[in-house]
Design an enzyme around this catalytic site. Structure first.
Site, PDB file in Angstrom:
ATOM      1  CB  SER A 110     101.144  54.891  50.011  1.00 10.51           C
ATOM      2  OG  SER A 110     101.115  54.382  48.705  1.00 10.51           O
ATOM      3  CG  LEU A 165     105.265  46.054  49.136  1.00  6.64           C
ATOM      4  CD1 LEU A 165     105.137  45.150  50.355  1.00  6.64           C
ATOM      5  CD2 LEU A 165     105.310  45.213  47.854  1.00  6.64           C
ATOM      6  CB  SER A 175     102.553  42.215  39.442  1.00  7.01           C
ATOM      7  OG  SER A 175     101.262  41.644  39.429  1.00  7.01           O
ATOM      8  CE1 TYR A 187     100.793  47.172  38.233  1.00  6.88           C
ATOM      9  CE2 TYR A 187      99.808  45.001  37.961  1.00  6.88           C
ATOM     10  CZ  TYR A 187     100.543  45.899  38.715  1.00  6.88           C
ATOM     11  OH  TYR A 187     101.034  45.526  39.949  1.00  6.88           O
ATOM     12  CE  LYS A 217     104.167  46.017  38.420  1.00  7.93           C
ATOM     13  NZ  LYS A 217     105.200  46.609  39.303  1.00  7.93           N
TER      14      LYS A 217
HETATM   15  N1  LIG Z   1      98.576  46.027  45.589  1.00  5.72           N
HETATM   16  C1  LIG Z   1      98.639  44.925  44.855  1.00  5.72           C
HETATM   17  O1  LIG Z   1      97.668  44.192  44.749  1.00  5.72           O
HETATM   18  C2  LIG Z   1      99.939  44.584  44.146  1.00  5.72           C
HETATM   19  C3  LIG Z   1     100.079  43.297  43.617  1.00  5.72           C
HETATM   20  C4  LIG Z   1     101.256  42.973  42.956  1.00  5.72           C
HETATM   21  C5  LIG Z   1     102.258  43.915  42.819  1.00  5.72           C
HETATM   22  N2  LIG Z   1     102.095  45.159  43.342  1.00  5.72           N
HETATM   23  C6  LIG Z   1     103.182  46.157  43.147  1.00  5.72           C
HETATM   24  O2  LIG Z   1     103.593  46.667  44.390  1.00  5.72           O
HETATM   25  C7  LIG Z   1     104.212  47.934  44.186  1.00  5.72           C
HETATM   26  C8  LIG Z   1     103.709  48.914  45.247  1.00  5.72           C
HETATM   27  O3  LIG Z   1     102.353  49.217  45.021  1.00  5.72           O
HETATM   28  P1  LIG Z   1     101.264  49.373  46.192  1.00  5.72           P
HETATM   29  O4  LIG Z   1     100.361  48.237  46.070  1.00  5.72           O
HETATM   30  O5  LIG Z   1     101.945  49.637  47.457  1.00  5.72           O
HETATM   31  O6  LIG Z   1     100.459  50.671  45.650  1.00  5.72           O
HETATM   32  P2  LIG Z   1     100.322  52.165  46.207  1.00  5.72           P
HETATM   33  O7  LIG Z   1      99.892  52.154  47.620  1.00  5.72           O
HETATM   34  O8  LIG Z   1      99.510  52.881  45.196  1.00  5.72           O
HETATM   35  O9  LIG Z   1     101.817  52.714  46.191  1.00  5.72           O
HETATM   36  C9  LIG Z   1     102.465  53.090  45.007  1.00  5.72           C
HETATM   37  C10 LIG Z   1     103.717  53.884  45.357  1.00  5.72           C
HETATM   38  O10 LIG Z   1     104.385  54.227  44.140  1.00  5.72           O
HETATM   39  C11 LIG Z   1     104.721  55.594  44.130  1.00  5.72           C
HETATM   40  N3  LIG Z   1     104.637  56.132  42.775  1.00  5.72           N
HETATM   41  C12 LIG Z   1     103.581  56.030  41.907  1.00  5.72           C
HETATM   42  N4  LIG Z   1     103.858  56.685  40.776  1.00  5.72           N
HETATM   43  C13 LIG Z   1     105.099  57.217  40.909  1.00  5.72           C
HETATM   44  C14 LIG Z   1     105.926  58.019  40.071  1.00  5.72           C
HETATM   45  N5  LIG Z   1     105.533  58.430  38.844  1.00  5.72           N
HETATM   46  N6  LIG Z   1     107.145  58.405  40.524  1.00  5.72           N
HETATM   47  C15 LIG Z   1     107.564  58.023  41.754  1.00  5.72           C
HETATM   48  N7  LIG Z   1     106.823  57.261  42.590  1.00  5.72           N
HETATM   49  C16 LIG Z   1     105.600  56.876  42.181  1.00  5.72           C
HETATM   50  C17 LIG Z   1     103.699  56.258  45.054  1.00  5.72           C
HETATM   51  O11 LIG Z   1     104.289  57.339  45.718  1.00  5.72           O
HETATM   52  P3  LIG Z   1     103.940  58.895  45.398  1.00  5.72           P
HETATM   53  O12 LIG Z   1     102.473  58.998  45.202  1.00  5.72           O
HETATM   54  O13 LIG Z   1     104.498  59.608  46.590  1.00  5.72           O
HETATM   55  O14 LIG Z   1     104.734  59.193  44.181  1.00  5.72           O
HETATM   56  C18 LIG Z   1     103.410  55.184  46.083  1.00  5.72           C
HETATM   57  O15 LIG Z   1     104.273  55.283  47.184  1.00  5.72           O
HETATM   58  C19 LIG Z   1     103.875  48.345  42.748  1.00  5.72           C
HETATM   59  O16 LIG Z   1     104.992  48.140  41.918  1.00  5.72           O
HETATM   60  C20 LIG Z   1     102.768  47.387  42.371  1.00  5.72           C
HETATM   61  O17 LIG Z   1     102.721  47.161  40.989  1.00  5.72           O
HETATM   62  C21 LIG Z   1     100.968  45.516  44.012  1.00  5.72           C
HETATM   63  C1  LIG Z   2      95.539  54.785  51.400  1.00  2.34           C
HETATM   64  O1  LIG Z   2      95.328  56.187  51.253  1.00  2.34           O
HETATM   65  C2  LIG Z   2      94.856  56.824  52.461  1.00  2.34           C
HETATM   66  C3  LIG Z   2      94.517  58.248  52.110  1.00  2.34           C
HETATM   67  O2  LIG Z   2      95.588  58.885  51.465  1.00  2.34           O
HETATM   68  C4  LIG Z   2      95.956  56.713  53.515  1.00  2.34           C
HETATM   69  O3  LIG Z   2      95.539  57.311  54.705  1.00  2.34           O
HETATM   70  C5  LIG Z   2      96.273  55.233  53.770  1.00  2.34           C
HETATM   71  O4  LIG Z   2      97.347  55.140  54.660  1.00  2.34           O
HETATM   72  C6  LIG Z   2      96.639  54.535  52.453  1.00  2.34           C
HETATM   73  N1  LIG Z   2      96.759  53.102  52.689  1.00  2.34           N
HETATM   74  C7  LIG Z   2      97.853  52.412  52.412  1.00  2.34           C
HETATM   75  C8  LIG Z   2      97.819  50.972  52.753  1.00  2.34           C
HETATM   76  O5  LIG Z   2      98.820  52.902  51.890  1.00  2.34           O
END
Ligand SMILES: NC(=O)c1ccc[n+]([C@@H]2O[C@H](COP(=O)([O-])OP(=O)(O)OC[C@H]3O[C@@H](n4cnc5c(N)ncnc54)[C@H](OP(=O)(O)O)[C@@H]3O)[C@@H](O)[C@H]2O)c1
Ligand SMILES: *[C@@H]1O[C@H](CO)[C@@H](O)[C@H](O)[C@H]1NC(C)=O
Length: 310
Positions: free
Chosen positions: A46, A48, A179, A192, A196
């Site tokens: 999901s 990034l 981050s 968090y 980081k």
């Molecule tokens: N969104 C922001 O505002 C932001 C800002 C700065 C940095 N970041 C960083 O960007 C990165 C990606 O986050 P995102 O924003 O894309 O969030 P996200 O949509 O919640 O994605 C998080 C991903 O991490 C995986 N994950 C979580 N816990 C895990 C575990 N225990 N083992 C293996 N995989 C795990 C999840 O996959 P599964 O559920 O399939 O395990 C998911 O694909 C993170 O490191 C986050 O800290 C995000």
């Molecule tokens: C957020 O979660 C919804 C429901 O699981 C999913 O359909 C959607 O693609 C996700 N969005 C991103 C940006 O990962």
């Protein structure tokens, strides 16, 4: 004194000009090619990570996609390969399912599986992560540990397990998605921000230690990105926060950030800060005028508490 200054000012300005020119030239260059390189992406199911999968696949990399959720990983693999039927010479991504918060032994086993996909790894993108919302008074130590396991111990165990093969080949690139909270800490996100900050320190050490082996290290520090990160965040007792924060909803598009990650890999950047002018300024204020930074954060903490009390 005046004569000394007269010599120093043009020297500094000239130096600055050269640095800017160098960076401009760097930007104009295409950088290293991605085609056929083996790129591992954690958290590819999901946000990034999924966008990185799309971007690196389009650049014709051989992908290894990691996550816990098999079904959602399969969805992205299917999407990528469906688009390929019209285009030729694309690779079907390999999938490795594991939990980063598992023991280091389990993560090392996953690393073996990752290596078995294509025999080696060129680029490891440590992207998976989880966020935290809750005050320090209430947050269970077990939650602090869990976030540390997923965001810090898991990624460093994976990195360490994949490094020997890179060292042997005298080639490799380790990217970590940290981050802006790896540089400044925002209240009510202690687990968090701490994970980081630890990430930043570890990968700075790694960069210095790996230079002799021709292994690159890139720390990417984004501000808010429009993903499900806050929805998936854990609260004081480990339950799901489940709220899409306004700040996150107004964040950058994940596909733009993924393009920046691709660029950083191509140019072997050592560090990339991807935040707006205000958060970037905050990073400098934290160092140059900490008292002001602490005041601003305390006022932010008061405001957030107040809005919760209402
Ligand atoms: N969104 C922001 O505002 C932001 C800002 C700065 C940095 N970041 C960083 O960007 C990165 C990606 O986050 P995102 O924003 O894309 O969030 P996200 O949509 O919640 O994605 C998080 C991903 O991490 C995986 N994950 C979580 N816990 C895990 C575990 N225990 N083992 C293996 N995989 C795990 C999840 O996959 P599964 O559920 O399939 O395990 C998911 O694909 C993170 O490191 C986050 O800290 C995000
Ligand atoms: C957020 O979660 C919804 C429901 O699981 C999913 O359909 C959607 O693609 C996700 N969005 C991103 C940006 O990962």
């Amino acid at each position: 004194m005046e004569r000394v200054m007269g010599g120093v000012v043009p020297l500094v300005l000239g130096g600055l000009g050269l640095v800017l020119l160098y960076r401009l030239l760097q930007r104009l260059q295409q950088g290293a090619t991605i085609q056929d390189t083996v790129v591992v992406i954690t958290g590819a199911s999901s946000g990034l990570g999924r966008e990185c999968a799309r971007v690196f696949h389009a650049a014709k990399a051989r992908l290894v996609l990691c996550g816990r959720d098999r079904a959602r990983l399969q969805d992205i693999v299917q999407e990528l390969t469906a688009a390929d039927s019209q285009r030729q010479q694309m690779y079907t991504p390999c999938m490795v399912i594991f939990d980063l918060s598992d023991t280091a032994e389990m993560v090392a086993m996953a690393a073996k599986e990752i290596l078995s996909c294509y025999g080696h790894v060129d680029v490891l993108i440590n992207n998976a992560g989880i966020s935290h919302r809750g005050n320090i008074l209430e947050t269970h130590i077990s939650v602090q540990r869990d976030v540390m396991d997923t965001n810090y111990f898991g990624p460093i165990a994976l990195t360490q397990a994949l490094l020997p093969s890179m060292v042997r080949r005298r080639s490799g690139h380790v990217v970590v998605i940290s981050s802006i909270q790896g540089k400044i800490a925002i209240p009510y996100r202690s687990a968090y921000a701490a994970s980081k900050h630890a990430t930043q320190a570890y990968f700075d050490c790694l960069r210095a230690e790996m230079e002799r082996y021709n292994i690159q290290v890139t720390v990417v520090s984004p501000g808010y990105i429009r993903t499900n990160l806050s929805l998936n965040a854990v609260t004081w007792d480990g339950s799901k926060y489940g709220v899409l924060d306004k700040t996150t909803a107004l964040g950058r598009e994940p596909k733009d950030v993924a393009q920046e990650v691709l660029k950083a890999v191509r140019h072997r950047s050592k560090e990339v800060l991807l935040a707006g002018p205000l958060p970037t300024l905050a990073v400098y204020i934290r160092t140059l005028c900490p008292a002001l930074f602490f005041k601003v954060m305390a006022s932010r903490a008061r405001k957030e508490q107040k809005s919760k009390d209402e």
